[in-house]
Design a protein around this motif. Sequence first.
Motif, short mmCIF file in Angstrom:
data_model
loop_
_atom_site.label_atom_id
_atom_site.label_comp_id
_atom_site.label_asym_id
_atom_site.label_seq_id
_atom_site.Cartn_x
_atom_site.Cartn_y
_atom_site.Cartn_z
N TYR A 122 11.09 0.75 -10.90
CA TYR A 122 9.75 0.83 -10.31
C TYR A 122 9.84 1.57 -8.98
CZ TYR A 122 7.57 -2.25 -13.72
OH TYR A 122 7.06 -2.78 -14.87
N VAL A 123 8.90 2.47 -8.77
CA VAL A 123 8.88 3.30 -7.55
C VAL A 123 7.51 3.20 -6.91
CG1 VAL A 123 9.14 5.62 -6.62
CG2 VAL A 123 10.57 4.88 -8.55
N SER A 124 7.49 2.92 -5.61
CA SER A 124 6.22 2.86 -4.89
C SER A 124 5.69 4.27 -4.67
CB SER A 124 6.42 2.17 -3.54
OG SER A 124 5.24 2.29 -2.75
N GLU A 125 4.39 4.45 -4.94
CA GLU A 125 3.74 5.73 -4.69
C GLU A 125 2.70 5.61 -3.58
OE1 GLU A 125 2.35 7.58 -8.25
OE2 GLU A 125 4.33 7.61 -9.17
N GLY A 126 2.73 4.47 -2.86
CA GLY A 126 1.88 4.32 -1.70
C GLY A 126 0.53 3.71 -2.00
N PRO A 127 -0.32 3.60 -0.99
CA PRO A 127 -1.64 3.00 -1.16
C PRO A 127 -2.65 4.00 -1.69
CG PRO A 127 -1.30 3.58 1.13
CD PRO A 127 -0.03 3.93 0.41
N ALA A 128 -3.72 3.49 -2.26
CA ALA A 128 -4.82 4.35 -2.73
C ALA A 128 -6.09 3.52 -2.79
CB ALA A 128 -4.51 4.93 -4.10
N ARG A 129 -7.19 4.11 -2.37
CA ARG A 129 -8.50 3.45 -2.48
C ARG A 129 -9.15 3.94 -3.76
NH1 ARG A 129 -11.53 0.18 0.48
NH2 ARG A 129 -13.81 0.33 0.45
#
Length: 228
Positions: free
Chosen positions: A162-169
Amino acid sequence: PGESAAQTTPVAPVVLKPFHARYKVEAFGFNAGTADIVLNNGADDLYEYSTALHPRGLFRLAFPEHGTLATTAEARGTSVRPLRYREEDGTEATRHDASLDFDWTSGLVQGVAEDESVRLPLQADTQDPMSIQLAVLLDFANGRVPLRYSMIDKTKIKVYEYVSEGPARLQTALGPLDTVVYSSHRPGQPNRLTRVWYAPALDYTPVRSDDVNDGKLRVRMTILSLNR
């Protein structure tokens, strides 16, 4: 005497909250129907977690009309252990079905998948295709980030990173939501991945997921409703 409060005060185990979420399913850009995902918890730290598919139109030919995936798992503190996994396509044929039982005392998972006998040694924290989602939710609930999981896929145990791709609204049927985005794939196969948008305000309930192969979107699920 002399012990800190952190040492003497027991930490309450995390309990995942039950929910019933409905998703719109799109396949290759077309409306393919809906899916219901339900989490129930009961006594002895047991969880029932299931997905039911409801395809529409021509997609009934590609997706099982009454297909279900379900796991019974125990979650104690910080770990999830699947006990029973069932996958059925809703027909009398069994070539796409799976029935697996996990014996953690003997360290074996046994059963039948796609008409093949399964008997494999269990590695620590091995998941099934549904309990792996519970493991991710439990990691979030314990303040950990998803990293790496082993999962039995039909007749083989595979590893997913699993890789984090950051936040998103994200604009959703529930309104605008702040999410954290994670993608998962097998080591060495970054071109085939699943990308999921989790909503912290909803106890990290997934509100969207994309199945991507070689950069092309195959299947998208977006949340329509959520009952807790």
